[in-house]
Design a protein around this motif. Structure first.
Motif, PDB file in Angstrom:
ATOM      1  N   ALA A  15       0.861  -1.187   0.000  1.00 40.91           N
ATOM      2  CA  ALA A  15       0.000   0.000   0.000  1.00 40.91           C
ATOM      3  C   ALA A  15       0.892   1.231   0.000  1.00 40.91           C
ATOM      4  O   ALA A  15       1.568   1.516   0.977  1.00 40.91           O
ATOM      5  CB  ALA A  15      -0.895  -0.006   1.229  1.00 40.91           C
ATOM      6  N   VAL A  16       0.918   1.919  -1.113  1.00 39.28           N
ATOM      7  CA  VAL A  16       1.800   3.083  -1.237  1.00 39.28           C
ATOM      8  C   VAL A  16       1.009   4.340  -0.865  1.00 39.28           C
ATOM      9  O   VAL A  16      -0.012   4.647  -1.475  1.00 39.28           O
ATOM     10  CB  VAL A  16       2.351   3.207  -2.668  1.00 39.28           C
ATOM     11  N   VAL A  17       1.506   5.030   0.173  1.00 40.02           N
ATOM     12  CA  VAL A  17       0.776   6.190   0.683  1.00 40.02           C
ATOM     13  C   VAL A  17       1.443   7.460   0.157  1.00 40.02           C
ATOM     14  O   VAL A  17       2.599   7.727   0.454  1.00 40.02           O
ATOM     15  CB  VAL A  17       0.775   6.181   2.222  1.00 40.02           C
ATOM     16  N   ASP A  18       0.707   8.205  -0.637  1.00 39.31           N
ATOM     17  CA  ASP A  18       1.260   9.399  -1.282  1.00 39.31           C
ATOM     18  C   ASP A  18       0.645  10.658  -0.717  1.00 39.31           C
ATOM     19  O   ASP A  18      -0.574  10.807  -0.685  1.00 39.31           O
ATOM     20  CB  ASP A  18       0.964   9.354  -2.792  1.00 39.31           C
ATOM     21  N   ARG A  19       1.508  11.603  -0.329  1.00 37.48           N
ATOM     22  CA  ARG A  19       1.006  12.901   0.116  1.00 37.48           C
ATOM     23  C   ARG A  19       1.161  13.893  -1.041  1.00 37.48           C
ATOM     24  O   ARG A  19       1.698  14.994  -0.882  1.00 37.48           O
ATOM     25  CB  ARG A  19       1.793  13.334   1.352  1.00 37.48           C
ATOM     26  N   TRP A  73      -8.517   8.022  -2.748  1.00 36.85           N
ATOM     27  CA  TRP A  73      -8.289   9.168  -1.858  1.00 36.85           C
ATOM     28  C   TRP A  73      -8.886   8.827  -0.492  1.00 36.85           C
ATOM     29  O   TRP A  73     -10.028   8.383  -0.393  1.00 36.85           O
ATOM     30  CB  TRP A  73      -8.937  10.438  -2.413  1.00 36.85           C
ATOM     31  N   ILE A  74      -8.119   9.063   0.554  1.00 36.77           N
ATOM     32  CA  ILE A  74      -8.511   8.654   1.907  1.00 36.77           C
ATOM     33  C   ILE A  74      -8.826   9.877   2.770  1.00 36.77           C
ATOM     34  O   ILE A  74      -8.196  10.929   2.613  1.00 36.77           O
ATOM     35  CB  ILE A  74      -7.361   7.835   2.547  1.00 36.77           C
ATOM     36  N   ASN A  75      -9.774   9.681   3.688  1.00 34.77           N
ATOM     37  CA  ASN A  75     -10.189  10.745   4.621  1.00 34.77           C
ATOM     38  C   ASN A  75     -10.795  11.934   3.883  1.00 34.77           C
ATOM     39  O   ASN A  75     -10.458  13.080   4.129  1.00 34.77           O
ATOM     40  CB  ASN A  75      -9.003  11.192   5.505  1.00 34.77           C
ATOM     41  N   MET A  76     -11.715  11.596   2.976  1.00 37.68           N
ATOM     42  CA  MET A  76     -12.448  12.638   2.244  1.00 37.68           C
ATOM     43  C   MET A  76     -13.719  12.972   3.027  1.00 37.68           C
ATOM     44  O   MET A  76     -14.337  12.082   3.619  1.00 37.68           O
ATOM     45  CB  MET A  76     -12.841  12.134   0.854  1.00 37.68           C
ATOM     46  N   ASP A  77     -14.097  14.222   3.004  1.00 40.28           N
ATOM     47  CA  ASP A  77     -15.351  14.615   3.639  1.00 40.28           C
ATOM     48  C   ASP A  77     -16.447  14.599   2.578  1.00 40.28           C
ATOM     49  O   ASP A  77     -16.582  15.539   1.797  1.00 40.28           O
ATOM     50  CB  ASP A  77     -15.189  16.016   4.253  1.00 40.28           C
ATOM     51  N   MET A 106      -0.350  -3.920  -5.865  1.00 40.88           N
ATOM     52  CA  MET A 106      -0.120  -2.569  -5.336  1.00 40.88           C
ATOM     53  C   MET A 106      -1.354  -1.702  -5.375  1.00 40.88           C
ATOM     54  O   MET A 106      -2.083  -1.690  -6.367  1.00 40.88           O
ATOM     55  CB  MET A 106       0.965  -1.871  -6.160  1.00 40.88           C
ATOM     56  N   LYS A 107      -1.529  -1.001  -4.277  1.00 42.01           N
ATOM     57  CA  LYS A 107      -2.594   0.009  -4.237  1.00 42.01           C
ATOM     58  C   LYS A 107      -2.005   1.352  -3.820  1.00 42.01           C
ATOM     59  O   LYS A 107      -1.002   1.404  -3.115  1.00 42.01           O
ATOM     60  CB  LYS A 107      -3.689  -0.428  -3.252  1.00 42.01           C
ATOM     61  N   ASN A 108      -2.623   2.385  -4.277  1.00 43.70           N
ATOM     62  CA  ASN A 108      -2.127   3.732  -3.996  1.00 43.70           C
ATOM     63  C   ASN A 108      -3.183   4.521  -3.231  1.00 43.70           C
ATOM     64  O   ASN A 108      -4.348   4.525  -3.596  1.00 43.70           O
ATOM     65  CB  ASN A 108      -1.819   4.430  -5.332  1.00 43.70           C
ATOM     66  N   PHE A 109      -2.741   5.159  -2.159  1.00 42.25           N
ATOM     67  CA  PHE A 109      -3.656   5.965  -1.360  1.00 42.25           C
ATOM     68  C   PHE A 109      -3.164   7.409  -1.296  1.00 42.25           C
ATOM     69  O   PHE A 109      -2.009   7.669  -0.950  1.00 42.25           O
ATOM     70  CB  PHE A 109      -3.785   5.377   0.048  1.00 42.25           C
ATOM     71  N   ILE A 110      -4.043   8.305  -1.654  1.00 45.40           N
ATOM     72  CA  ILE A 110      -3.706   9.737  -1.617  1.00 45.40           C
ATOM     73  C   ILE A 110      -4.247  10.291  -0.298  1.00 45.40           C
ATOM     74  O   ILE A 110      -5.446  10.182  -0.013  1.00 45.40           O
ATOM     75  CB  ILE A 110      -4.359  10.486  -2.801  1.00 45.40           C
ATOM     76  N   VAL A 111      -3.347  10.853   0.487  1.00 46.67           N
ATOM     77  CA  VAL A 111      -3.734  11.320   1.818  1.00 46.67           C
ATOM     78  C   VAL A 111      -3.098  12.676   2.117  1.00 46.67           C
ATOM     79  O   VAL A 111      -2.127  13.081   1.474  1.00 46.67           O
ATOM     80  CB  VAL A 111      -3.251  10.350   2.928  1.00 46.67           C
ATOM     81  N   GLU A 143      -7.669   1.619   7.389  1.00 43.80           N
ATOM     82  CA  GLU A 143      -8.553   1.526   6.212  1.00 43.80           C
ATOM     83  C   GLU A 143      -7.729   1.148   4.967  1.00 43.80           C
ATOM     84  O   GLU A 143      -8.137   0.309   4.163  1.00 43.80           O
ATOM     85  CB  GLU A 143      -9.243   2.886   6.011  1.00 43.80           C
ATOM     86  N   MET A 144      -6.560   1.747   4.854  1.00 45.57           N
ATOM     87  CA  MET A 144      -5.699   1.436   3.692  1.00 45.57           C
ATOM     88  C   MET A 144      -5.293  -0.034   3.735  1.00 45.57           C
ATOM     89  O   MET A 144      -5.280  -0.723   2.715  1.00 45.57           O
ATOM     90  CB  MET A 144      -4.450   2.324   3.701  1.00 45.57           C
ATOM     91  N   TYR A 145      -4.963  -0.472   4.932  1.00 48.12           N
ATOM     92  CA  TYR A 145      -4.587  -1.875   5.102  1.00 48.12           C
ATOM     93  C   TYR A 145      -5.745  -2.791   4.700  1.00 48.12           C
ATOM     94  O   TYR A 145      -5.566  -3.735   3.920  1.00 48.12           O
ATOM     95  CB  TYR A 145      -4.176  -2.133   6.562  1.00 48.12           C
TER      96      TYR A 145
END
Ligand code: SF4
Ligand code: SF4
Lengths: 89, 293, 398
Positions: free
Chosen positions: C319-323, C389-393, C350-355, C369-371
């Motif tokens: 899980a690649v976490v990208d800021r 995209w993670i933690n979106m309102d 591979m999964k990509n998470f934008i945070v 959640e990413m896990y």
């Protein structure tokens, strides 16, 4: 011109190496000086954009390796000691 | 070494066009500054024609970084040399064309002046972006046809007057600012020396005709440089410590020639009508009056 | 090992202290939030006589990097600090500094890019200069910011490297947050980092050289290859210098640092300050019996493909976490990770998470959640959405 080895960052450690490139080949007109007329005022020397005029003991001479034949020296010579002639190749 | 054997600091073999005014200017300036100098150069004709790897026409250390920052690169050099205990005898020269001075390089130049770096900035002015193919610049004079201010049915070419860059430079209260011209070599040499001797930033605006961009014969370069001054189109002056109200005109033509003589020799002005020329003459007259001749 | 001094300071103070201990000669700088405390602190050091250096208060970031280039070219040790729009404004000069092989160091307070204007943390600013030829280091904590500054000078100036380097600390999360650090003694840093004497040349009237030649098509590609080769050779040198640093100062650095990865099925890959939260989340999940590990990326350029393959080559999911976000693709780190595994017979899913864009907080639950999402993909063998995209309102979305 044959190619050379590159240097780190293209840093050139050969100052003045542009002299390897003979701009005289660009010329279509060639300056000639009448040393008898020349008063050695050195106007031509000062104005030549290419540093192609050398001072001699009592006059000047051209460095035809670099003279591009622009004609400035002929125009600026106060005593008409320089004439431009068609370059024979 | 005797005067006659002095080494030329801009070597032959550079690729400037035949009859390029910059060649005359650069030879004079570098030879006058001498070998204990370091230069920066902005992107432009001078850089392109003198630094193509594996050759360089420079006999002094030179760095070219980009278009708009010759003055700030020079500021870095000056601060570093000062910091590292060099005796401060090395001249720091910053070269740029009119584009790299009047337009894109102006902010860096203004910052360098304001911070009082001991740098001499030299603008080689050929009145347009020549290296990219003759586009108008804020240095381009009224009436000149360039590739982005072409003459046309509804256009007289450039429709704005030339930006008074040397006055603006001087207004930074720098110790020395001057205009010079390649038709007046001794005046140019004197000004190079004064600029280098100044304790702080200095500015030299050097007028250098361009046969390619102005579309004149290659042998006309010096004659045109002189005509610009003899007609009053370009005024030779110097000002110390920002004193532009009390500047010193270093050469006054005994009798000013009509601007037409200057304009007619260049094809960039070939389209101008008598009315246009009259208008330019009037403006030049007014300007010369301001300068007191 | 020499004496070290415990201090409690903000991240910018830590990078400024790291710079000061490295004895720079010239610091051209322009203020920009959140990195401004760096030039402020350096100015104080100089004003108080604690640092013998010349600070140039330039009129723009473009001139900051330009003056760095001029100063470095005469052989001065040179650094600056910037962030976000400032780095964007000096973008042009970043390439030129690298192309001229000038070992300039820049402390970055990582910050989002406009528009909309935003002064808070993410990695968009430095990711946008990924291809400029600079080495890029990222700190998890203030201590790392301090150490990485010293390391950056040492690595950048190594005769085998001669490339500029940036050290990123996350805006506000680190730049303005007070943490305990150990400050090495000056004598020890002096031993570790000898004075800079450019081995490749400098501007000096005694021996005139031309820097910044015009590279025609006959030579440009070879010159670029030569520069790239220097970057390609750095991983080994970085490892060697990291080891030397550990020996001298007792702190261990790696291009990628694995945490609880040995028997992991899924690894989270993070960069910067979010790593602490991710580590806590990993600990929690481990307690619950999940086989999850964490890999912290400290060196983004040169990208440590070799280490990534060692660490994550046998796991099922990465899980690649990208800021940061590269619109039209996904995260920049994700792209690099995917690239690292190309041509490998075996590669994790591979999964990509934008945070955390523009200072959005990142919580433990987000890593959980990413896990979970990665685990689901592993179990089903299907990646439905590679980039999420993670933690979106959701309430404010239109
Ligand atoms: S023709 Fe031009 S280049 Fe040749 S010597 Fe005369 S001034 Fe110099
Ligand atoms: S300008 Fe004429 S007179 Fe003067 S030095 Fe040259 S050739 Fe001789």
């Amino acid at each position: 011109m044959s190619k050379v080895k590159i240097t780190i960052a293209g840093i050139n450690k050969k100052p003045g190496s542009s002299k390897e490139y003979k701009t005289g080949g660009w010329r279509t007109m060639k300056p000639e000086v009448d040393v008898e007329k020349c008063i050695r005022c050195l106007q031509c020397f000062d104005y030549c954009p290419d540093g192609a005029i050398k001072k001699t003991e009592d006059a000047i001479e051209f460095d035809l390796d670099y003279c591009k034949g622009c004609g400035i020296c002929e125009r600026e010579c106060p005593v008409e000691a320089i004439v431009m002639k068609v370059e024979e190749k | 070494m005797s005067e006659d054997e002095k080494k030329e600091l801009l070597a032959s073999g550079h690729r400037m066009c035949a009859g390029c005014g910059e060649g005359t200017a650069m030879r004079t300036i570098l030879n006058e500054a001498g070998p204990n100098s370091i230069a920066t150069v902005a992107t432009g004709c001078l850089e392109v024609t003198t630094t193509a790897f594996p050759q360089t026409a420079w006999e002094i250390p030179l760095i070219h970084a980009a278009f708009e920052n010759a003055a700030s690169v020079a500021a870095g050099i000056e601060s570093a040399l000062k910091q590292m205990d060099k005796k401060g005898e090395t001249n720091i020269l910053s070269f740029a064309g009119d584009g790299g001075t009047f337009d894109i390089g102006f902010q860096a130049l203004s910052g360098m002046f304001e911070r009082k770096h001991n740098v001499t900035h030299i603008c080689l002015d050929n009145e347009a972006y020549m290296n990219t193919g003759i586009q108008r610049c804020s240095s381009t004079p009224y009436g000149a046809s360039t590739t982005t201010s072409p003459k046309g049915k509804y256009s007289i070419g450039e429709d704005r007057p030339k930006k008074p860059i040397a006055r603006i430079a001087s207004a930074h209260d720098i110790p020395y600012a001057a205009t010079a011209c390649i038709g007046y070599i001794n005046d140019l040499k004197k000004k190079v020396n004064k600029a280098l001797e100044a304790d702080g930033p200095a500015f030299l605006h050097v007028f250098a005709p361009c046969p390619t961009g102005w579309r004149h014969g290659s042998s006309d370069t010096i004659e045109l440089a002189k005509l610009a001054v003899e007609t009053g189109v370009f005024v030779l002056w110097e000002a110390e410590d920002g004193n532009i109200c009390d500047l010193n005109v270093t050469y006054k033509p005994k009798e000013r020639k009509p601007v037409e003589e200057y304009l007619k020799k260049q094809r960039r002005f070939a389209h101008l009508t008598e009315e246009h020329i009259e208008k330019i003459q009037k403006e030049v007259d007014e300007k010369c009056e301001e300068y007191g001749f | 090992m020499g004496e070290q001094k415990g201090l409690t300071i903000q991240g910018n103070m830590a990078t400024a202290l790291g710079a000061k201990l490295s004895r720079p000669d010239v610091i051209p700088a322009y203020p920009i939030t959140p990195s401004t405390l760096f030039p402020e602190k350096i100015s104080e050091y100089i004003a108080d006589g604690e640092l013998d250096a010349s600070m140039i208060r330039v009129e723009s970031e473009h001139s900051a990097m330009s003056a760095c280039i001029g100063a470095s070219a005469v052989g001065a040790r040179t650094c600056t600090a910037s962030a976000s729009q400032g780095i964007a404004l000096m973008h042009e000069m970043l390439f030129i500094a690298a192309g001229m092989r000038l070992p300039i160091v820049m402390a970055v307070g990582n910050r989002a890019m406009s528009a909309p204007i935003n002064i808070w943390a993410d990695h968009q600013d430095t990711m946008a200069s990924r291809d400029s030829g600079w080495m890029q280091f990222y700190a998890e904590k203030n201590q790392e910011g301090l150490d990485l500054m010293i390391l950056a000078f040492r690595i950048a100036e190594d005769e085998r490297v001669l490339l500029p380097a940036m050290v990123g600390i996350d805006g506000f999360v680190l730049t303005h947050t007070v943490e305990g650090v150990q400050a090495p003694a000056q004598e020890d840093v002096d031993e570790f980092l000898p004075p800079y004497d450019p081995p490749h040349g400098k501007l000096d009237p005694e021996e005139p050289m031309t820097f910044g030649s015009l590279g025609t098509p006959e030579y440009y590609q070879e010159l670029k290859y030569d520069q790239t080769k220097a970057m390609d050779n750095t991983p080994e040198i970085i490892d060697e210098i990291f080891d030397e640093f550990e020996e001298k100062f007792g702190r261990n650095y790696n291009r990628i640092t694995p945490y609880r990865c040995e028997d992991a099925d899924i690894i989270l890959l993070t960069m910067g300050s979010m790593t602490g939260t991710a580590r806590a989340a990993v600990d929690e999940m481990r307690e619950e019996g999940e086989k999850v590990g964490l890999a912290k990326l400290t060196v983004f350029r040169p990208f440590p493909s070799d280490l990534l393959k060692e660490i994550a080559g046998d796991v099922h999911g990465l899980a690649v976490v990208d800021r940061n976000i590269s619109p039209g693709f996904g995260g920049a780190v994700f792209a690099e990770c995917a690239g690292a595994f190309i041509n490998e017979k075996k590669s994790p899913l591979m999964k990509n998470f934008i945070v955390g864009l523009g200072g959005r907080e990142i919580f433990k639950k987000n890593f959980r959640e990413m896990y979970e999402k990665t685990k689901k993909a592993v179990e089903t063998g299907k990646v439905e959405k590679p980039v999420e995209w993670i933690n979106m309102d959701e309430d404010v979305m239109r």
